[in-house]
Design a protein around this motif. Structure first.
Motif, PDB file in Angstrom:
ATOM      1  N   GLN A  28      42.770  -1.038  28.305  1.00  0.00           N
ATOM      2  CA  GLN A  28      44.205  -0.737  28.168  1.00  0.00           C
ATOM      3  C   GLN A  28      44.535   0.649  28.729  1.00  0.00           C
ATOM      4  OE1 GLN A  28      46.919  -2.766  26.756  1.00  0.00           O
ATOM      5  NE2 GLN A  28      47.874  -1.162  27.995  1.00  0.00           N
ATOM      6  N   TRP A  29      43.643   1.597  28.528  1.00  0.00           N
ATOM      7  CA  TRP A  29      43.891   2.964  29.022  1.00  0.00           C
ATOM      8  C   TRP A  29      43.938   2.973  30.551  1.00  0.00           C
ATOM      9  CZ3 TRP A  29      42.035   6.927  32.039  1.00  0.00           C
ATOM     10  CH2 TRP A  29      42.542   8.213  31.785  1.00  0.00           C
ATOM     11  N   TRP A  30      43.001   2.285  31.172  1.00  0.00           N
ATOM     12  CA  TRP A  30      42.995   2.245  32.634  1.00  0.00           C
ATOM     13  C   TRP A  30      44.165   1.406  33.165  1.00  0.00           C
ATOM     14  CZ3 TRP A  30      40.966   5.794  35.340  1.00  0.00           C
ATOM     15  CH2 TRP A  30      39.803   6.450  34.923  1.00  0.00           C
ATOM     16  N   ALA A  31      44.530   0.364  32.429  1.00  0.00           N
ATOM     17  CA  ALA A  31      45.689  -0.448  32.855  1.00  0.00           C
ATOM     18  C   ALA A  31      46.958   0.402  32.811  1.00  0.00           C
ATOM     19  CB  ALA A  31      45.834  -1.675  31.965  1.00  0.00           C
ATOM     20  N   THR A  32      47.071   1.266  31.803  1.00  0.00           N
ATOM     21  CA  THR A  32      48.236   2.147  31.709  1.00  0.00           C
ATOM     22  C   THR A  32      48.209   3.186  32.830  1.00  0.00           C
ATOM     23  OG1 THR A  32      48.314   1.830  29.316  1.00  0.00           O
ATOM     24  CG2 THR A  32      49.450   3.766  30.181  1.00  0.00           C
ATOM     25  N   THR A  33      47.032   3.715  33.120  1.00  0.00           N
ATOM     26  CA  THR A  33      46.902   4.694  34.212  1.00  0.00           C
ATOM     27  C   THR A  33      47.326   4.077  35.539  1.00  0.00           C
ATOM     28  OG1 THR A  33      45.086   5.757  33.047  1.00  0.00           O
ATOM     29  CG2 THR A  33      45.264   6.200  35.409  1.00  0.00           C
ATOM     30  N   PHE A  34      46.913   2.857  35.768  1.00  0.00           N
ATOM     31  CA  PHE A  34      47.241   2.191  37.034  1.00  0.00           C
ATOM     32  C   PHE A  34      48.595   1.465  36.977  1.00  0.00           C
ATOM     33  CE2 PHE A  34      43.933   2.882  40.172  1.00  0.00           C
ATOM     34  CZ  PHE A  34      43.097   3.698  39.426  1.00  0.00           C
ATOM     35  N   ALA A  35      49.371   1.843  35.956  1.00  0.00           N
ATOM     36  CA  ALA A  35      50.761   1.382  35.883  1.00  0.00           C
ATOM     37  C   ALA A  35      51.714   2.559  36.080  1.00  0.00           C
ATOM     38  CB  ALA A  35      51.025   0.719  34.542  1.00  0.00           C
ATOM     39  N   THR A  36      51.186   3.721  36.430  1.00  0.00           N
ATOM     40  CA  THR A  36      52.052   4.879  36.670  1.00  0.00           C
ATOM     41  C   THR A  36      52.761   4.702  38.034  1.00  0.00           C
ATOM     42  OG1 THR A  36      50.101   6.092  37.441  1.00  0.00           O
ATOM     43  CG2 THR A  36      50.772   6.449  35.162  1.00  0.00           C
ATOM     44  N   ASN A  41      54.949   1.584  42.962  1.00  0.00           N
ATOM     45  CA  ASN A  41      55.885   1.701  44.078  1.00  0.00           C
ATOM     46  C   ASN A  41      55.334   1.278  45.422  1.00  0.00           C
ATOM     47  OD1 ASN A  41      58.639   2.915  43.319  1.00  0.00           O
ATOM     48  ND2 ASN A  41      57.192   3.996  42.000  1.00  0.00           N
ATOM     49  N   ARG A  42      54.133   0.756  45.450  1.00  0.00           N
ATOM     50  CA  ARG A  42      53.525   0.388  46.731  1.00  0.00           C
ATOM     51  C   ARG A  42      54.262  -0.735  47.446  1.00  0.00           C
ATOM     52  NH1 ARG A  42      47.355   0.613  44.505  1.00  0.00           N
ATOM     53  NH2 ARG A  42      46.823   2.710  45.200  1.00  0.00           N
TER      54      ARG A  42
ATOM     55  N   ARG B  99      48.941  -6.332  40.170  1.00  0.00           N
ATOM     56  CA  ARG B  99      50.087  -7.050  39.604  1.00  0.00           C
ATOM     57  C   ARG B  99      51.427  -6.529  40.122  1.00  0.00           C
ATOM     58  NH1 ARG B  99      50.446  -4.108  33.684  1.00  0.00           N
ATOM     59  NH2 ARG B  99      48.937  -2.492  34.206  1.00  0.00           N
ATOM     60  N   TRP B 100      51.479  -5.252  40.483  1.00  0.00           N
ATOM     61  CA  TRP B 100      52.772  -4.690  40.921  1.00  0.00           C
ATOM     62  C   TRP B 100      53.209  -5.253  42.271  1.00  0.00           C
ATOM     63  CZ3 TRP B 100      54.125  -3.452  36.508  1.00  0.00           C
ATOM     64  CH2 TRP B 100      53.299  -2.758  35.629  1.00  0.00           C
ATOM     65  N   LEU B 101      52.295  -5.860  43.003  1.00  0.00           N
ATOM     66  CA  LEU B 101      52.655  -6.462  44.303  1.00  0.00           C
ATOM     67  C   LEU B 101      53.052  -7.926  44.159  1.00  0.00           C
ATOM     68  CD1 LEU B 101      52.579  -4.512  46.633  1.00  0.00           C
ATOM     69  CD2 LEU B 101      50.689  -3.951  45.144  1.00  0.00           C
ATOM     70  N   LYS B 125      50.641 -10.057  33.868  1.00  0.00           N
ATOM     71  CA  LYS B 125      51.908 -10.488  34.485  1.00  0.00           C
ATOM     72  C   LYS B 125      52.913  -9.364  34.256  1.00  0.00           C
ATOM     73  CE  LYS B 125      55.244 -14.270  34.465  1.00  0.00           C
ATOM     74  NZ  LYS B 125      55.622 -15.544  33.797  1.00  0.00           N
ATOM     75  N   ASP B 126      53.251  -8.664  35.292  1.00  0.00           N
ATOM     76  CA  ASP B 126      54.134  -7.509  35.185  1.00  0.00           C
ATOM     77  C   ASP B 126      53.610  -6.550  34.112  1.00  0.00           C
ATOM     78  OD1 ASP B 126      55.784  -8.631  37.202  1.00  0.00           O
ATOM     79  OD2 ASP B 126      56.840  -9.829  35.718  1.00  0.00           O
ATOM     80  N   GLU B 127      54.408  -6.298  33.079  1.00  0.00           N
ATOM     81  CA  GLU B 127      54.013  -5.327  32.053  1.00  0.00           C
ATOM     82  C   GLU B 127      52.992  -5.896  31.061  1.00  0.00           C
ATOM     83  OE1 GLU B 127      55.159  -2.325  32.225  1.00  0.00           O
ATOM     84  OE2 GLU B 127      56.790  -2.615  33.668  1.00  0.00           O
ATOM     85  N   GLU B 128      52.837  -7.197  31.056  1.00  0.00           N
ATOM     86  CA  GLU B 128      52.025  -7.831  30.015  1.00  0.00           C
ATOM     87  C   GLU B 128      50.560  -7.994  30.433  1.00  0.00           C
ATOM     88  OE1 GLU B 128      53.984 -11.309  27.808  1.00  0.00           O
ATOM     89  OE2 GLU B 128      54.934 -11.308  29.784  1.00  0.00           O
TER      90      GLU B 128
END
Lengths: 69, 155
Positions: A28-36, A41-42, B99-101, B125-128
Motif C-alpha cells: 500500500q505504501w508503494w502504491a501510494t508513492t506511485f500514485a503521486t 500525469n503521464r 493503472r493511470w494509463l 482500478k483507478d484509485e482502488e
C-alpha cells in the motif's frame, strides 16, 4: 525495485542491503508513492511541458520528500 | 539537435499512446511515420525524452528498452488490462503506476516472487486496489527510485 510475497522473502533477496532497509514497505505504501502526480500525469498530451514546469517541479518535490530518508 | 517542449510532447504522447494501445513502444522509424518527421529527428526526440524521464535505451543500440511505467524488454512483471496480457512493467513499483494509463479499467499485475517463484497477484482500478494476493506483499529496492542515470540499464 521489486515486490516480494512477504518481508521475510525480501530480507533473503541476494540484493538485500541493510542500509536500504527503510525501502522495505507494505504494498500500500508503494502504491501510494506511485500514485503521486508525477505518475498520474503521464497520460497528458503535454506531459513533457508539464513535467518541465512549476507543477512538475512540485510533483518531483513531493516524490522526493516521500522518498527522503 | 534542439527540440521545443511541444515537439517533445508530441513524441512522448505518441510513444505512450502506442504502447498503451499495442503493448510495444514504437521504434524511432515507426515514430517517424506516425508523426511525419524524419527518422533522424524521431531518434533525436526519443533520446531527449529518455534523458528527461527514467527510461533508457538498450546500451549500444537505438532501441528503447524501457519507457516507464512500461518495458519493451520483457520483465517478470506482466500487466493485463481487462483480461488481456500484452504489457510488461519496468519494475515492481512502476507496475503499480500502470493503472493511470488505463482509466476505468482493471489492471492486473502478475509476477513470480524472486525468492522461490511463487506468484504475486495484484489488481487495481483507478484509485482502488481490488486484490492483493498474498496480502503480505511488500516492496523493496536497494537502488534509488528514478535511478542513477548512468546505471539505469543495469538496475
Amino acid at each position: 525495485m521489486n515486490l516480494f510475497r512477504a518481508e521475510e522473502q525480501a530480507r533473503l533477496f541476494h540484493d538485500w542491503d541493510q542500509d536500504m532497509e527503510w525501502t522495505l514497505q507494505p504494498l500500500q505504501w508503494w502504491a501510494t508513492t506511485f500514485a503521486t502526480p508525477m505518475f498520474r500525469n503521464r497520460g497528458r498530451s503535454d506531459f513533457i511541458t508539464w513535467m518541465s514546469g512549476e507543477k512538475g517541479a512540485s510533483a518531483m518535490h513531493e516524490l522526493r520528500s516521500r522518498l527522503s530518508h | 539537435m534542439e527540440f521545443s517542449l511541444a515537439e517533445l510532447d508530441e513524441a512522448y504522447e505518441t510513444l505512450m499512446s502506442e504502447v498503451v494501445r499495442t503493448g510495444v513502444v514504437p521504434h524511432y522509424a515507426e515514430l517517424s511515420a506516425l508523426i511525419e518527421i524524419s527518422p533522424n529527428e524521431a531518434l533525436g526526440r526519443i533520446q531527449k525524452i529518455v534523458e528527461l524521464t527514467p527510461g533508457w535505451m538498450h546500451p549500444g543500440t537505438d532501441y528503447i528498452a524501457s519507457f516507464p511505467p512500461f518495458n519493451n524488454q520483457p520483465t517478470q512483471y506482466r500487466i493485463s488490462v481487462d483480461g488481456e496480457q500484452k504489457w510488461f512493467a519496468q519494475c515492481g513499483f512502476e507496475a503499480l503506476a500502470c493503472r493511470w494509463l488505463f482509466p476505468g479499467k482493471t489492471v492486473r499485475i502478475e509476477a513470480p516472487c524472486l525468492l522461490g517463484g511463487e506468484p504475486l497477484t495484484i489488481e487495481m482500478k483507478d484509485e482502488e486496489i481490488l486484490l492483493v494476493d498474498p496480502d503480505t506483499i511488500v516492496g523493496y529496492t536497494r537502488s534509488p527510485v528514478g535511478g542513477d542515470a548512468a546505471n539505469r540499464p543495469f538496475r
